[in-house]
Design a protein around this motif. Structure first.
Motif, PDB file in Angstrom:
ATOM      1  N   UNK A   9       0.854  -1.217   0.058  1.00  0.00           N
ATOM      2  CA  UNK A   9      -0.009  -0.128   0.086  1.00  0.00           C
ATOM      3  C   UNK A   9       0.862   1.184   0.105  1.00  0.00           C
ATOM      4  N   UNK A  10       1.930   1.118   0.655  1.00  0.00           N
ATOM      5  CA  UNK A  10       2.806   2.339   0.754  1.00  0.00           C
ATOM      6  C   UNK A  10       3.517   2.630  -0.482  1.00  0.00           C
ATOM      7  N   UNK A  11       3.812   1.491  -1.365  1.00  0.00           N
ATOM      8  CA  UNK A  11       4.445   1.828  -2.665  1.00  0.00           C
ATOM      9  C   UNK A  11       3.403   2.331  -3.564  1.00  0.00           C
ATOM     10  N   UNK A  12       2.260   1.692  -3.418  1.00  0.00           N
ATOM     11  CA  UNK A  12       1.145   2.185  -4.497  1.00  0.00           C
ATOM     12  C   UNK A  12       0.795   3.672  -4.466  1.00  0.00           C
ATOM     13  N   UNK A  13       0.820   3.848  -2.861  1.00  0.00           N
ATOM     14  CA  UNK A  13       0.397   5.455  -2.685  1.00  0.00           C
ATOM     15  C   UNK A  13       1.550   6.245  -3.107  1.00  0.00           C
ATOM     16  N   UNK A  14       2.742   5.995  -2.990  1.00  0.00           N
ATOM     17  CA  UNK A  14       3.881   6.852  -3.290  1.00  0.00           C
ATOM     18  C   UNK A  14       3.824   6.995  -4.589  1.00  0.00           C
ATOM     19  N   UNK A  15       3.476   6.079  -5.512  1.00  0.00           N
ATOM     20  CA  UNK A  15       3.553   6.096  -7.121  1.00  0.00           C
ATOM     21  C   UNK A  15       2.315   7.131  -7.345  1.00  0.00           C
ATOM     22  N   UNK A  16       1.092   6.826  -6.815  1.00  0.00           N
ATOM     23  CA  UNK A  16       0.091   7.789  -6.838  1.00  0.00           C
ATOM     24  C   UNK A  16       0.416   9.066  -6.804  1.00  0.00           C
ATOM     25  N   UNK A  17       1.024   9.540  -5.539  1.00  0.00           N
ATOM     26  CA  UNK A  17       1.303  10.874  -5.311  1.00  0.00           C
ATOM     27  C   UNK A  17       2.643  11.495  -5.843  1.00  0.00           C
ATOM     28  N   UNK A  18       3.439  10.661  -6.318  1.00  0.00           N
ATOM     29  CA  UNK A  18       4.476  11.109  -7.267  1.00  0.00           C
ATOM     30  C   UNK A  18       3.945  11.780  -8.406  1.00  0.00           C
ATOM     31  N   UNK A  20       1.161  13.373  -8.801  1.00  0.00           N
ATOM     32  CA  UNK A  20       0.996  14.893  -8.636  1.00  0.00           C
ATOM     33  C   UNK A  20       2.223  15.855  -8.708  1.00  0.00           C
ATOM     34  N   UNK A  21       3.210  15.215  -7.831  1.00  0.00           N
ATOM     35  CA  UNK A  21       4.457  15.844  -7.737  1.00  0.00           C
ATOM     36  C   UNK A  21       5.057  16.210  -9.005  1.00  0.00           C
ATOM     37  N   UNK A  22       5.367  15.295  -9.734  1.00  0.00           N
ATOM     38  CA  UNK A  22       5.698  15.563 -11.299  1.00  0.00           C
ATOM     39  C   UNK A  22       5.230  16.366 -12.053  1.00  0.00           C
ATOM     40  N   UNK A  23       3.718  16.360 -11.971  1.00  0.00           N
ATOM     41  CA  UNK A  23       2.965  17.379 -12.885  1.00  0.00           C
ATOM     42  C   UNK A  23       2.729  18.611 -12.270  1.00  0.00           C
ATOM     43  N   UNK A  24       2.659  18.900 -11.016  1.00  0.00           N
ATOM     44  CA  UNK A  24       2.583  20.105 -10.337  1.00  0.00           C
ATOM     45  C   UNK A  24       3.749  21.152  -9.958  1.00  0.00           C
TER      46      UNK A  24
END
Length: 53
Positions: A9-18, A20-24
């Protein structure tokens, strides 16, 4: 088993949040994401010794 699911779950969440960080690329957004990831890691660390229910 709970630790394995928590790590997944931590890996999936970090990939999801990454995404946003890359785009914004806003410093405030990066800080918010880092705080969220830190809270997730602390919760995973604290729950590693709890019993599986």
């Amino acid at each position: 088993m709970k630790l394995l699911y928590g790590l997944f779950g931590a890996v999936v969440m970090m990939a999801f949040l990454a995404s946003f960080v890359i785009k914004i690329k806003e410093p405030a957004m990066i800080v918010v994401v880092l705080i969220g990831v830190a809270m997730m890691v602390v919760d995973l660390w604290q729950s590693r010794n709890e019993s599986d229910s």
